[in-house]
Design an enzyme around this catalytic site. Structure first.
Site, PDB file in Angstrom:
ATOM      1  N   LYS A 126       0.988  -1.081   0.086  1.00 29.46           N
ATOM      2  CA  LYS A 126      -0.081   0.154   0.052  1.00 29.46           C
ATOM      3  C   LYS A 126       0.716   1.377  -0.011  1.00 29.46           C
ATOM      4  O   LYS A 126       0.356   2.404  -0.682  1.00 29.46           O
ATOM      5  CB  LYS A 126      -0.940  -0.038   1.277  1.00 29.46           C
ATOM      6  CG  LYS A 126      -1.857  -0.931   1.114  1.00 29.46           C
ATOM      7  CD  LYS A 126      -3.223  -0.860   0.568  1.00 29.46           C
ATOM      8  CE  LYS A 126      -4.016  -1.628   0.495  1.00 29.46           C
ATOM      9  NZ  LYS A 126      -4.326  -2.744   1.232  1.00 29.46           N
ATOM     10  N   GLU A 164      -9.742   5.961   2.893  1.00 25.32           N
ATOM     11  CA  GLU A 164     -10.713   4.875   3.521  1.00 25.32           C
ATOM     12  C   GLU A 164      -9.615   3.883   3.789  1.00 25.32           C
ATOM     13  O   GLU A 164      -8.646   3.524   3.308  1.00 25.32           O
ATOM     14  CB  GLU A 164     -11.718   4.608   2.504  1.00 25.32           C
ATOM     15  CG  GLU A 164     -11.441   3.386   1.565  1.00 25.32           C
ATOM     16  CD  GLU A 164     -10.118   3.930   0.412  1.00 25.32           C
ATOM     17  OE1 GLU A 164     -10.199   5.068   0.397  1.00 25.32           O
ATOM     18  OE2 GLU A 164      -9.459   3.123   0.135  1.00 25.32           O
ATOM     19  N   SER A 204       1.560  -9.725  -0.829  1.00 24.91           N
ATOM     20  CA  SER A 204       1.290  -8.507  -0.531  1.00 24.91           C
ATOM     21  C   SER A 204       1.715  -7.775   0.697  1.00 24.91           C
ATOM     22  O   SER A 204       1.814  -6.554   0.982  1.00 24.91           O
ATOM     23  CB  SER A 204      -0.038  -8.344  -1.030  1.00 24.91           C
ATOM     24  OG  SER A 204      -1.055  -9.271  -0.262  1.00 24.91           O
TER      25      SER A 204
END
Ligand SMILES: *Cc1c(COP(=O)(O)O)cnc(C)c1O
Length: 396
Positions: free
Chosen positions: A89, A111, A376
């Protein structure tokens, strides 16, 4: 098949920008700023320097020999779990914060589901000295408490959202609502979702993943492309980053794992590609979990990061055209795969990433195939879930 949408932001039948008038100028300005930045050498250099010096990129491409032996093939793990803040991210959050700075915006909203995007955004805001508000469903605030505490320590304000089933969809609704009444804020969307140009922009910022895979695979194997790429899909950003530079190379199989929850026929699922039908959510057209009246069905997954009723438009397009193969992985399959990776390689993955790992049991790769699987994120945030699950199932 291309990694770029058309000029209206469509990947085939999916994408576009379905936004209220009040946000029109905002989104137009963003589009202009993004397209200018993408071509701008100084922007790209600044971004690349942050990825290297702050995030710790390139992330390793690790040959997992015990996992490979267990599945009779060659498996390479792309280690996004080793990035600063623990997942992919941060690649996107830093790209968007640089853009926000260029546009002279000082207030940031985001969010978050699992909290990884919230932590990444709060981190980027601390780094740049910008104000940060993160919307998060109350259910997620409770199940991802460590990430909530991190965001607060980083100086962000966490808004616990109490509508719907209090997860990612509801947090996104609330962020969009806030954005409409405060159009002077910059909204950092955390995945390849939302109105055009967000899916294209997030894909661009995550494309560093496959740019690195290409180079690392060439160095390690003498071949720059794998036979198969595997990644989990929530909104689809780590998968899009993993696939990006290989989408037009049909020798490379694109394999995605979405969250099956308790099973796609149980009603408790987040397997959007399997059970979704075309519809519009959060400003874009995609495959969407909805009932016959077009009411969005509440998604369910044990993994907060995959618990979303829609999916990035590119993935809907790849799925519909047969470019990708998609598995719905159940909670149980994901958790078992997480334990297997931990015991074979000493890597505790995020539950989201464990969905990708569970694909290894579904596929029958050849002995000499090269398979690249993106891990991830790391599993630290999921320890409570792992412990609860395994102590009831087996000697742990
Ligand atoms: C958020 C998250 C995901 C899902 O998001 P995508 O946009 O589909 O990548 C997957 N893994 C981890 C570790 C995450 O934090």
């Amino acid at each position: 098949m291309s990694n770029q949408p058309d000029e209206k932001g469509f990947y085939g039948a999916f994408g576009g920008a379905y936004i209220p008038e009040i946000l029109h100028e905002n989104v137009e300005n963003l589009k202009k700023a993004f397209y200018a930045a993408r071509k701008d050498q100084s922007f790209n250099e600044e971004y690349a320097a942050l990825l290297k010096q702050y995030v710790g990129r390139p992330s390793p491409l690790y040959y997992a020999s015990r996992l490979s032996a267990a599945y009779g093939t060659h498996i390479y793990l792309k280690r996004e779990d080793l990035n600063h803040t623990g997942s992919h991210k941060i690649n996107n959050a830093l790209g968007q914060i640089l853009l926000a700075q260029r546009m002279g915006m000082t207030r940031i909203i985001a969010e978050t589901g699992a909290g990884q995007h919230g932590v990444a955004t709060a981190t980027a805001c601390a780094l740049m000295g910008l104000e940060c508000v993160v919307f998060m469903g109350k259910t997620d605030v409770e199940r991802q408490y460590l990430n909530v505490q991190k965001m607060r320590m980083l100086g962000a304000r966490v808004e616990a959202v109490t509508s719907g089933n209090r997860t990612l969809k509801d947090a996104t609704n609330e962020a969009i609502r806030y954005w409409c009444s405060n159009p002077d804020t910059f909204y950092i969307i955390g995945s390849t979702v939302g109105p055009h140009p967000y899916p294209e922009m997030v894909a661009f910022f995550q494309s560093v993943i496959s740019a690195e895979i290409k180079q690392q695979l060439e160095e390690q194997t003498g071949r720059s492309y794998p036979d198969a790429l595997i990644a989990c899909v929530g909104g689809g950003s780590n998968a899009m980053g993993t696939f990006y530079h290989y989408i037009d190379n049909t020798k490379v199989q694109l394999i995605a794992a979405e969250a099956g929850g308790k099973g796609i026929d149980t009603g408790e699922t987040a397997a959007t590609l399997h059970v979704g039908t075309p519809g519009i959510i959060h400003g874009f057209k995609t495959l969407l979990m909805q009932d016959a009246d077009g009411q969005i069905t509440e998604p369910y997954s044990i993994s907060a990061g995959l618990d979303y009723p829609g999916v990035g438009p590119a993935h809907a397009h790849f799925y519909q055209t047969g470019r990708s193969r998609v598995y719905a992985i159940t909670d149980d399959e994901a958790l078992e795969a997480a334990l297997e990776l931990t015991r074979l390689e000493g890597i505790i993955p995020a539950i989201e990433s464990a969905h990708a790992l569970a694909v290894l049991k579904k596929e029958d790769f050849a002995q000499d195939d090269l398979v690249v699987l993106t891990v991830s994120g790391r599993g630290d945030k999921d320890m409570d879930t792992f412990i609860d699950y395994f102590t009831t199932k087996q000697d742990f």
